[in-house]
Design a protein around this motif. Structure first.
Motif, PDB file in Angstrom:
ATOM      1  N   LYS A 100       0.834  -1.199   0.000  1.00 40.43           N
ATOM      2  CA  LYS A 100       0.000   0.000   0.000  1.00 40.43           C
ATOM      3  C   LYS A 100       0.873   1.254   0.000  1.00 40.43           C
ATOM      4  CE  LYS A 100      -3.661   2.293   2.557  1.00 40.43           C
ATOM      5  NZ  LYS A 100      -4.472   2.303   3.756  1.00 40.43           N
ATOM      6  N   LYS A 132       2.421   1.653  -3.407  1.00 40.06           N
ATOM      7  CA  LYS A 132       1.438   2.152  -4.367  1.00 40.06           C
ATOM      8  C   LYS A 132       1.237   3.663  -4.197  1.00 40.06           C
ATOM      9  CE  LYS A 132      -3.326   1.597  -5.869  1.00 40.06           C
ATOM     10  NZ  LYS A 132      -4.609   0.981  -5.606  1.00 40.06           N
ATOM     11  N   GLU A 133       1.144   4.132  -2.949  1.00 37.99           N
ATOM     12  CA  GLU A 133       0.997   5.564  -2.690  1.00 37.99           C
ATOM     13  C   GLU A 133       2.223   6.328  -3.174  1.00 37.99           C
ATOM     14  OE1 GLU A 133       0.214   6.056   1.462  1.00 37.99           O
ATOM     15  OE2 GLU A 133      -1.755   5.091   1.337  1.00 37.99           O
ATOM     16  N   SER A 168       2.203   6.556  -6.975  1.00 38.49           N
ATOM     17  CA  SER A 168       1.135   7.387  -7.532  1.00 38.49           C
ATOM     18  C   SER A 168       1.347   8.883  -7.271  1.00 38.49           C
ATOM     19  CB  SER A 168      -0.217   6.942  -6.989  1.00 38.49           C
ATOM     20  OG  SER A 168      -0.271   7.121  -5.595  1.00 38.49           O
TER      21      SER A 168
END
Length: 133
Positions: free
Chosen positions: A6, A9-10, A13
């Motif tokens: 997670k 992914k952050e 992005s």
């Protein structure tokens, strides 16, 4: 493991990662351009003064060891050119940012002055009302 994915992914992005990737690609392309400039224009120019056209062929041989001073000089010239261009780009970006900050500060000051003016007008009106009674 899920929290790690997670977080990753952050991280991916975020816009800064994309900006960094673009910077790496542009930097790689610029390095090739700087290398070509050094090899094809600067080296021959320096070679005119040194009596040798290709600086990369300057080698000091001691026994079986070859010390390639010419290649090192080429790398130094490329590095200085790249750092100079980066310096100019950062300087321009900082100047644009400072201009943006100045306009923001001026806008805030205008808003504060407007608020102060309204408050002074209210104060004056209250004084007039109090005096007229």
């Amino acid at each position: 493991m899920r929290s790690f994915l997670k977080e990753f992914k952050e991280f991916i992005s975020r816009g800064s990662v994309i900006d960094m990737a673009v910077g790496v690609i542009v930097g790689g392309a610029f390095k090739d351009l700087a290398g070509s400039l050094v090899a094809n224009l600067i080296n021959p120019l320096l070679g005119l003064f040194l009596g040798q056209v290709d600086l990369s062929s300057i080698v000091l041989r001691i026994g079986n060891a070859n010390f390639k001073f010419g290649m090192f000089i080429n790398s130094i010239i490329e590095f200085i050119m790249i750092m100079f261009v980066i310096f100019l780009i950062v300087k321009a970006i900082n100047k644009m940012r400072s201009l943006g900050k100045q306009s923001e500060e001026e806008e805030e000051e205008t808003q504060i002055n407007t608020a102060e003016n309204y408050l002074m007008e209210i104060r004056d009106l209250l004084k007039e009302q109090k005096e007229s009674k």
